[in-house]
Design a protein around this motif. Sequence first.
Motif, mmCIF file in Angstrom:
data_model
loop_
_atom_site.group_PDB
_atom_site.id
_atom_site.type_symbol
_atom_site.label_atom_id
_atom_site.label_comp_id
_atom_site.label_asym_id
_atom_site.label_seq_id
_atom_site.Cartn_x
_atom_site.Cartn_y
_atom_site.Cartn_z
ATOM 1 N N GLU A 130 0.813 -1.217 0.000
ATOM 2 C CA GLU A 130 0.000 0.000 0.000
ATOM 3 C C GLU A 130 0.850 1.273 0.000
ATOM 4 O O GLU A 130 0.308 2.378 -0.067
ATOM 5 N N TYR A 131 2.168 1.122 0.052
ATOM 6 C CA TYR A 131 3.006 2.307 0.264
ATOM 7 C C TYR A 131 2.878 3.341 -0.844
ATOM 8 O O TYR A 131 2.685 4.539 -0.574
ATOM 9 N N GLU A 132 3.003 2.910 -2.097
ATOM 10 C CA GLU A 132 2.959 3.872 -3.196
ATOM 11 C C GLU A 132 1.632 4.620 -3.211
ATOM 12 O O GLU A 132 1.583 5.825 -3.507
ATOM 13 N N SER A 133 0.559 3.938 -2.863
ATOM 14 C CA SER A 133 -0.762 4.569 -2.838
ATOM 15 C C SER A 133 -0.840 5.645 -1.767
ATOM 16 O O SER A 133 -1.295 6.770 -2.031
ATOM 17 N N ILE A 134 -0.375 5.334 -0.553
ATOM 18 C CA ILE A 134 -0.500 6.332 0.514
ATOM 19 C C ILE A 134 0.462 7.501 0.284
ATOM 20 O O ILE A 134 0.147 8.645 0.627
ATOM 21 N N GLN A 135 1.616 7.227 -0.335
ATOM 22 C CA GLN A 135 2.539 8.326 -0.634
ATOM 23 C C GLN A 135 1.940 9.273 -1.671
ATOM 24 O O GLN A 135 2.009 10.506 -1.525
ATOM 25 N N ASP B 121 1.028 13.335 -1.262
ATOM 26 C CA ASP B 121 1.500 14.389 -2.163
ATOM 27 C C ASP B 121 0.332 15.165 -2.766
ATOM 28 O O ASP B 121 0.355 16.401 -2.820
ATOM 29 N N ALA B 122 -0.674 14.423 -3.235
ATOM 30 C CA ALA B 122 -1.824 15.085 -3.874
ATOM 31 C C ALA B 122 -2.572 15.964 -2.880
ATOM 32 O O ALA B 122 -2.980 17.092 -3.202
ATOM 33 N N PHE B 123 -2.772 15.487 -1.679
ATOM 34 C CA PHE B 123 -3.550 16.246 -0.696
ATOM 35 C C PHE B 123 -2.790 17.490 -0.240
ATOM 36 O O PHE B 123 -3.383 18.565 -0.064
ATOM 37 N N VAL B 124 -1.471 17.352 -0.059
ATOM 38 C CA VAL B 124 -0.658 18.500 0.350
ATOM 39 C C VAL B 124 -0.702 19.588 -0.721
ATOM 40 O O VAL B 124 -0.782 20.786 -0.420
ATOM 41 N N MET C 119 8.387 4.360 5.179
ATOM 42 C CA MET C 119 7.749 5.521 5.800
ATOM 43 C C MET C 119 8.763 6.402 6.516
ATOM 44 O O MET C 119 8.703 7.639 6.426
ATOM 45 N N ARG C 120 9.705 5.804 7.212
ATOM 46 C CA ARG C 120 10.743 6.582 7.896
ATOM 47 C C ARG C 120 11.587 7.342 6.906
ATOM 48 O O ARG C 120 11.897 8.524 7.091
ATOM 49 N N THR C 121 11.976 6.669 5.810
ATOM 50 C CA THR C 121 12.794 7.320 4.788
ATOM 51 C C THR C 121 12.052 8.488 4.142
ATOM 52 O O THR C 121 12.624 9.559 3.913
ATOM 53 N N GLU C 122 10.761 8.283 3.869
ATOM 54 C CA GLU C 122 9.956 9.348 3.256
ATOM 55 C C GLU C 122 9.814 10.531 4.213
ATOM 56 O O GLU C 122 9.915 11.696 3.790
ATOM 57 N N GLY D 265 3.711 17.570 5.239
ATOM 58 C CA GLY D 265 3.098 16.249 5.266
ATOM 59 C C GLY D 265 4.002 15.203 5.876
ATOM 60 O O GLY D 265 5.230 15.289 5.798
ATOM 61 N N SER D 266 3.379 14.206 6.515
ATOM 62 C CA SER D 266 4.149 13.118 7.114
ATOM 63 C C SER D 266 3.306 11.857 7.160
ATOM 64 O O SER D 266 2.085 11.896 6.986
ATOM 65 N N LEU D 267 3.988 10.720 7.387
ATOM 66 C CA LEU D 267 3.337 9.413 7.433
ATOM 67 C C LEU D 267 3.440 8.834 8.841
ATOM 68 O O LEU D 267 4.479 8.975 9.500
#
Length: 959
Positions: A79-84, A88-91, A116-119, A130-132
């Motif tokens: 699911e990572y690519e989707s939540i990333q 981005d889109a929401f920000v 998530m930590r790297t992002e 934005g953050s995860l």
Amino acid sequence: MTIVTSSYITLNPRTELEQAVAADLASVFGSRGANVVHHGTSASHAPSTAPADIVMHYKEGKTTIQVLVEVAKRKDASEYESIQSHLDAFVSKHPKDTVIVLYSGLSTSVRMMKLMRTENERRLKEGLKGSLRYLSLPDLMAVLKHWQAQNSASHPMSLLTKVLQAPMPESDLLTLTQWWNILFPQDQGTIDSLNQQALDLKQKKLEDLRRKIIKIENLLRERGITGQKAHKYIIFLFFIALLEEKTRGLESRFTVEKFKLYITNIPSADKADIKYKDRSVHHLVEKELALVDAVQKSKLMESYEKIDLSDKFILEEIIPAFNEQILLSDELDVIGVVFEALARRGEKDTRIGQFFTPEPVVRAVVEMASLTMDDRVLDPACGTGRFLIHALTVQTQAAMASQQVDTESKLSQIHEQQLFGTDIDPWITAIAKMNMFIHGDGKSNVVRADGLSLSVTWPFTYDPGKDEHHFDIILTNPPLGDINHYAVAEELDRNGTLGAYNGNIGGWLQDKLAIPAVSNERLLIERSTAKIEEWQKRLEDAKHQSNAKDVSTAERQLKEWGAKRDAAHLKLGRGEESFKVTEKTSKGSALFLAAATGVMKRRRSPGAAFEWQGGILGIVIDDAVLNTANYAETRAFIRKHYFIKAVISLNRDTFQYLGKTNAKTSILMLMRKPEDNVIQREPVLYAQVQKIGIKRNGEPTDNDLTLVVEAFQQFKHAAQASYLKNTFEVSRLKFAPATQLIQLVNLPEVETERFDADAAWTSEEVEGSFDTAMKLEDVLDHISASPDDSSPLIYASVNRSNGRVLPKPGMTTKYNRGKLTVVDRGQLLLSSMDFVHGSVGVVGEDAEGCVVSPEYYVYAIKKDWEDKVDPYWLSRLLRNPIMNRSIRRLVSGVSGRTRISLAKSVLSLPLPSLIPFDEQVAVRLQVHQAFQDMDRAAQTLRSLEGRTSDETLALTDDL
């Protein structure tokens, strides 16, 4: 609406899961002002085109908080690519809002955590909003259920903001532990359970990491790579893995797949180069990592030596060991753990206690220092950098939480201008640099230098200007042993770096390191004056005897000594006084404490209460500095320059696991005085720490330091609230320690007096039980009777475990007979070194006439008290835990060298009210009976051993 009773993990992810989570979010947070929108339908999950599965937004002051909730019944990172992309889109559509994605799956995989930590780190570094965050489905449900039971006043939306903006932990368990600690601090039972589980998990990670280190070391040993070379290989391999994980995330070249790709892409010319052929890890270091700008600036690779390991070995043995868990950790000081494991395994580096302070001790000192994001911090004996790493973590969190600063700019300032460390050992300095680099400090001010010289040298890359060579906070654990301070001063003098003290080593040692010294000029004046008086008398005698030769000699001597005295006076008048020291070595902690004073700010917090304004020194100190006569001048120095805020006595096992030493140490929390010699009016917080969270074998245990830190913070606030018109008023102090481990004590009036915890400790139990009008000197005499020259010597000693005095016929230690004491029946015998541990007893018939070494003190009941005090009762009293509190006040020294230095000191101990003499005699009879029972038990055991031996021999014969 109420929370659903079904577990989230049993719900259908297409038709039920999102709907249930959205309903629960609305139930809990709707009444608190949040708006919750599920972007699917009542019968279907949200489409991929939706901004998120669920969006919840609410106001935090003038800021809108947008929480994008993504739920999935998955354990992987699919699911990572989707939540990333959703983030981005929401920000981009809501640039002024604070946007946080909360991902909730069945569990969170290591890969997802790394991503998530790297992002998050990338976004922070590049200044992106934005953050995860993540919280597993079962844990999300538990949090929501518990939150719904709380009222809005105690649990507003700001708590959610706080927990979502807290640093992201490294596992689902640690995440739930963090959330529960922040959200439900009153639920102590659950918190204790979660904290214990987290501690167990951390211990498991430590054990896994140590096994990994040992495995790699064994693999290297099989290939003939051992000792320091193997240790450097291992530490640099871990550093490479950490650096790749930190800077490249899942693109790390220290994975099997990516390392193979890296080998393939090495230029042909480099592949042909003999030093890189089949040595691609060396190529990665020299051609890639060593050329990174931040690595070059920090001079990390100065200690690097070629890692001469084949590609096959790296791919098959090394890399797989690194990919089993997250190495980059806030919980684990990985580089430090590697060093610790290797040093302990080698068991050759007895200085490890100097380099590696137990993490609970580091954490406690840092927490008590109460760092701000603006403090300039120094560790002058930084070892592997643990104090600096924890300081960096605290300051980073403060900067990220602040709304008053530009986060990226402030973090850069913290890294480049606010953290400083020195260590004299070049390899340890390299390890500290690696540690600081991995934990975020890319432009490290950790350098190889002598921390004792910072008042006259500035060895750091960043220089704020000569007038600013002072620190707000100094945190350190100096070397536990002795240091040759004279050699340090000689080296500085040779280099011409003593400034105004060049040529005056003694003066520099006296002024900067608090070493007692004497004035060469004043000594010369004193000696010259004595010589002049001597030769003046000789001159008068020679004249009286008309001895022309003696007259001439006396006149010449008077002239020479007069010239010397005049020259000394002249130097004093010019301010050219020089000094010499009588001792060339001192405890490292005493030296570093004094040296820190020269680079410590006098005022760190001008607006604070008077005794809390100065710079802070948190130091682990050898107890000998606090309690022995040799360091009386050091204690006076501390009292002159510092307000003593806390003395925290650490148990003897504190450094046993890491440093293989039972050195007795304490933590001192000191506040620099704005003006020297100002009298301290506030009491000192004293604490006796029995457990530090680590047993002597490395296993986890309870941690008294947690309570001590909490008490110190309470005392700090209470003390500052007790000021009236800038003056401390003790009557206004409202502080009640929550444990008997802690109490407030006023400092002794005499500045050279000992102020260690044992000396200061008082107890209501002691005061209530003891008649302080009576002392041992009232009932005992000290005995000293040397043996005659011809009598044979049989030594006696006291068993510290049971207090029994027995002869030791086999003891052949040679002593001067004049220093020995003959003991007689009924006398009290105690060990000056082991009295505090129970080594006291009564000489019986079997030890009568024996001798004892100078270690022992011998006492006899005074004649007038023989029918009032029984020696056996008195010996058992002196072994009582309550009495031990008083005995500890007499003890000085450290490690295995603690002792009561004078026999008369024992006589100053208080006595309780005496019990009736017939009851004392009953105690004596019980002691005799117990000793007889011990003898019978020992005889029985010996007979059983003999029978077993006979039966074994008989069986052997039969066979």
